[in-house]
Scaffold this motif. Structure first.
Motif: not given
Length: 427
Positions: A64-76, A78-81, A356-367
């Motif tokens: 459940n925590s990963r669902v919340s983390a994924r939502n936050t990372l996905s939104q971040s 998208s905004i960074i893009n 670079t920050v966006r790539a880092s967020a994408g890497a965390r989503l893959s993780e």
């Protein structure tokens, strides 16, 4: 030995009760599908099952925590893009505004468009998640991280931490970067940026413009140091001096790290036939044109360093300033040209940083996908272990159920036969 009627009744009743209890136990197992219905059925298996249940519940909580983390990372992400798109748009407008064929009115129109990009960036920097928390304020997420001060500049009011969330027993993952990391930083490989402005922030009064700086030798002993070219003398006969910022004394000095004097001289004597002055220092080169006046300065500093920090909003504010004001004399034209050149370099560095920050967020989503896959396998193992411990083997249970039925029927038949036995039948 004498056996009383009461004894026969008690033994028969106890036998039927025992057989009935065993039958009910098997019936309960079959109804629930569990071999261990009560801890007394198998204390060791029941104890191990509790531990497995707890581990399974913990894994579900992390899921459940990963669902919340994924939502936050996905939104971040998208905004960074969107921020990267805004920076690209701003860079295109500055390239357009740098054309010498444009009028002041046309540049003012570009400034209006640039203001819209600026406000879009500010809105993105103050974005919130679905719960009303500000994404880029670090742990200070209850108020906007970027606010405008009285002079119109943007200041960061959040903290410098990245909000983290535990997504697995051994992984504490950053789920939202702070505003400094996105809007007030540059990548490690960012180069030098020149800026025609005095140390106190006031504008130069001469019309000197610069080209560069260009990197000549990154292996130079002083490459990475911050420099400034200061002008002195008189208006009729200006002089120049290259200075290096000494981090040990926190002061500007006139020599390099080996003690050798840096370039200095008289402007009129050292300019070439084209009226420009080329200087080399610290593995860099820069060329000046125009006419300086005493007390003017040009800073040549590492982008994002201690002397000249990075700030995307400050870059936008400076570009808007020079485009809104008509360049009706040589000093203002020089300020406009220098500011636009500096802003374009700053935007390039900011874009690299945001990507670079966006790539880092994408890497965390893959993780998170990898962690999910590992957790799914773990849940399968827990489920199988729990089944082996407490689940029922129906074939064995049905056989035992039939056996208990026969036992109960035999006990009942025995009781019926025994209760009819009496000495009175033989008298």
């Amino acid at each position: 030995m004498r056996i009383s009627t009461v004894t026969m009744f008690e033994q028969s009743t106890a036998s039927m009760n025992r057989q009935q209890s065993d039958l009910m136990r098997v019936s309960q197992q079959m109804a629930s599908g569990r071999r261990v219905v009560n801890p007394s059925d198998d204390p060791q298996a029941a104890s191990r099952a509790i531990g497995v249940d707890q581990a399974k519940a913990t894994t579900e909580q992390f899921s459940n925590s990963r669902v919340s983390a994924r939502n936050t990372l996905s939104q971040s992400e998208s905004i960074i893009n969107s921020v990267s798109d805004a920076i690209t748009s701003a860079k295109g407008l500055l390239i357009q505004a740098s054309s010498d064929t444009l009028t002041d009115e046309q540049r003012e129109s570009i400034a209006s468009e640039l203001k819209g990009v600026y406000e879009t960036m500010l809105g993105q920097a103050n974005s919130t998640d679905g719960n009303g928390r500000y994404l880029f304020g670090g742990y200070k997420d209850n108020s906007p991280p970027f606010v405008k001060s009285a002079d119109g500049s943007v200041e960061y009011k959040g903290d410098t931490n990245a909000r983290e969330q535990r997504v697995d027993a051994t992984r504490l993952m950053p789920v939202a970067d702070n505003g400094v990391t996105i809007f007030q930083s540059v990548p490690r490989g960012a180069g030098y940026v020149a800026e025609a402005k005095k140390e106190d922030g006031t504008l130069n009064q001469g019309n000197v413009t610069f080209r560069g700086p260009q990197t000549l030798d990154v292996k130079n002993a002083d490459y990475g140091s911050d420099y400034r070219v200061s002008f002195d003398g008189t208006a009729a006969d200006p002089t120049y001096q290259v200075q290096r910022f000494d981090n040990t004394t926190n002061a500007w000095v006139n020599n390099d790290s080996d003690g050798a004097a840096l370039s200095s001289g008289t402007w009129a004597d050292d300019i070439n036939d084209e009226g420009s002055l080329s200087l080399e220092f610290g593995g860099l080169s820069i060329r000046f044109e125009g006419t300086p006046v005493p007390n003017d300065e040009v800073l040549v500093a590492k982008s994002g360093g201690d002397v000249r920090g990075a700030d995307l909003f400050r870059t936008m504010e400076e570009a808007i300033r020079v485009l809104e004001n008509p360049a009706d004399n040589a000093t203002k034209k020089a300020d406009q040209r220098n500011t636009l050149n500096t802003a374009m370099r700053d935007l390039d560095n900011s874009l690299d940083n945001v990507l670079t920050v966006r790539a880092s967020a994408g890497a965390r989503l893959s993780e998170l996908k990898v962690v999910d896959a590992v957790a799914d396998n773990r849940m399968l193992n827990y489920t199988q272990t729990l089944s082996d411990l407490v689940d029922l083997d129906y074939a064995e249970a049905i056989t035992e159920y039939s056996l208990r039925q026969v036992g109960l029927q035999a006990a009942q038949k025995t009781f019926v036969d025994m209760k009819g036995m009496s000495l009175l039948n033989y008298m």
